[in-house]
Design an enzyme around this catalytic site. Structure first.
Site, short mmCIF file in Angstrom:
data_model
loop_
_atom_site.label_atom_id
_atom_site.label_comp_id
_atom_site.label_asym_id
_atom_site.label_seq_id
_atom_site.Cartn_x
_atom_site.Cartn_y
_atom_site.Cartn_z
CD GLU A 53 68.54 42.03 12.13
OE1 GLU A 53 67.58 42.80 12.28
OE2 GLU A 53 69.21 42.01 11.08
CE1 TYR A 136 63.24 42.67 10.97
CE2 TYR A 136 64.22 42.94 13.15
CZ TYR A 136 64.29 43.09 11.78
OH TYR A 136 65.41 43.62 11.22
CG ASP A 154 62.12 46.26 9.05
OD1 ASP A 154 61.57 46.24 7.92
OD2 ASP A 154 63.29 46.64 9.22
CB CYS A 220 60.28 56.98 -7.24
SG CYS A 220 59.13 57.02 -5.84
CB CYS A 223 62.89 52.49 -6.67
SG CYS A 223 62.11 50.98 -6.03
CB CYS A 229 56.24 50.62 -7.32
SG CYS A 229 55.62 51.59 -5.93
#
Length: 357
Positions: A53, A136, A154, A220, A223, A229
């Protein structure tokens, strides 16, 4: 005005439990089928998760993959990292940039060993006590390594949430706080049945933003949550500050002594605002290199500046080095991997064949 069932569903993604459950189910199924194979995934080691990370902050995944493995080979445990000299840690970090991350990781490892008996904290709240570990990073470690149901936020996750909600980017603490509440509302609750649910969900959110819901030209049609969305495409974003451009010059000098090739390097001041104490090729003034032909030209970016770097090897330019002699050091080629080189120095030395990686 009446709304369809689908419209109502979209309007309640952030609030309705049924919509949240559907979002999690679709996202989780997509992640299990499409997640990239990365060396830090599926690793049952909080230290290794912590390392990944930190490395991934402001650094491309492709760059991190190789360096992550090398770093773990050199410092396989938090105890090994804590026992190392800072210069050795920076040497393994060379090329990743943002060297404060490495210094804070090293300090954090010392804290775990010296103050916590070598045992990593298990909750996000406790992890915040480690030097350099922010909101985070603490949430990522706690959820991925220990299964705590705490959301990460993030840049990738922010983008996904803003598009799902149909909102534009707003760089305020209030906006971020609201997004964090939405992210947390989407988190699965912890359970003995699936202790990896929280970590998998957070990784899935980040993966979606990194590979599908990308900043420009989002995919998209690929997705898994497109029907939930509102945006389905790019959304309004704040204008980014333009990168500055700067031309700089450096000297590359090599010599052979007793059959060993050495490279001349300069150690940056310990109080330098960037890369303090790191070794770099000696800088030259642009006036000093006027009329000289560079050995090579490279481009290099640091924070908000794009550098146009010219590298010269003319021996006559040795006298033009502006640094004090005490800052200069000859380093044998076979030890370059063990010293803390700046990313630019490593890039140049790779280009001229002095280093292979």
């Amino acid at each position: 005005m009446s709304t369809t069932g689908k419209d109502r569903k979209k309007e309640t993604v952030a609030q309705g439990e049924l919509a949240r459950a559907e979002f999690r189910e679709r996202l989780g199924r997509w992640y299990r089928e499409n997640a990239r194979t990365l060396p830090w995934r599926g690793v049952d080691d909080a230290y290794a998760t912590w390392l990944s990370e930190v490395m991934l902050q402001q650094t491309r995944v492709a760059t991190v993959i190789e360096r992550y493995t090398e770093f773990l080979e050199r410092f396989p445990t938090v105890q090994a990292l804590a026992a190392a000299e800072e210069s050795a840690v920076l040497a393994r970090w060379s090329g990743l940039g943002y060297y404060r991350r490495a210094r804070m990781l090293h300090r954090g490892a010392k804290f775990v060993v010296e103050e916590l008996g070598g045992v990593m904290p298990r909750t996000a709240a406790e992890l915040r006590a480690l030097p350099g570990v922010g909101e985070y990073t603490a949430a990522a470690i706690a959820s991925i390594a220990f299964g705590e149901s705490v959301a990460v936020l993030d840049g990738n996750v922010e983008r996904v949430l803003l598009r799902v909600l149909g909102e534009g980017e707003e760089k305020t603490s209030a906006a971020r706080k609201r997004l964090m509440l939405v992210a947390q509302a989407l988190m699965p609750t912890t359970s003995r049945r699936d202790e990896n649910a929280a970590g998998e969900h957070n990784q899935a959110m980040m993966e979606l933003g990194a590979t599908v819901c990308v900043p420009r030209g989002p995919l998209c049609l690929q997705c898994p949550v497109m029907e939930l969305c509102r945006t389905r495409g790019e959304h309004a974003t704040a204008k980014r500050a333009e990168m500055r451009r700067r031309r700089v010059a450096h000297l590359l000098q090599r010599r052979a002594r007793s059959g060993v090739t050495e490279v001349l390097l300069e150690r940056r001041a310990t109080d330098a605002s960037l890369m303090s104490g790191m070794l770099e090729l000696p800088p030259l003034t642009l006036d000093a290199v006027e009329g000289c032909e560079p050995l090579l030209k490279v481009k290099h970016a640091i924070t908000n500046t794009n550098y146009e770097v010219e590298v010269f090897e003319q021996a006559s330019l040795r006298s033009e080095i502006v640094a004090a002699k005490s800052a200069l050091v000859w380093v044998a080629m076979d030890t370059l991997y063990e010293v803390p080189l700046t990313g630019l120095a490593r890039k140049v030395l790779k280009k001229v064949g002095v280093m292979s990686r």
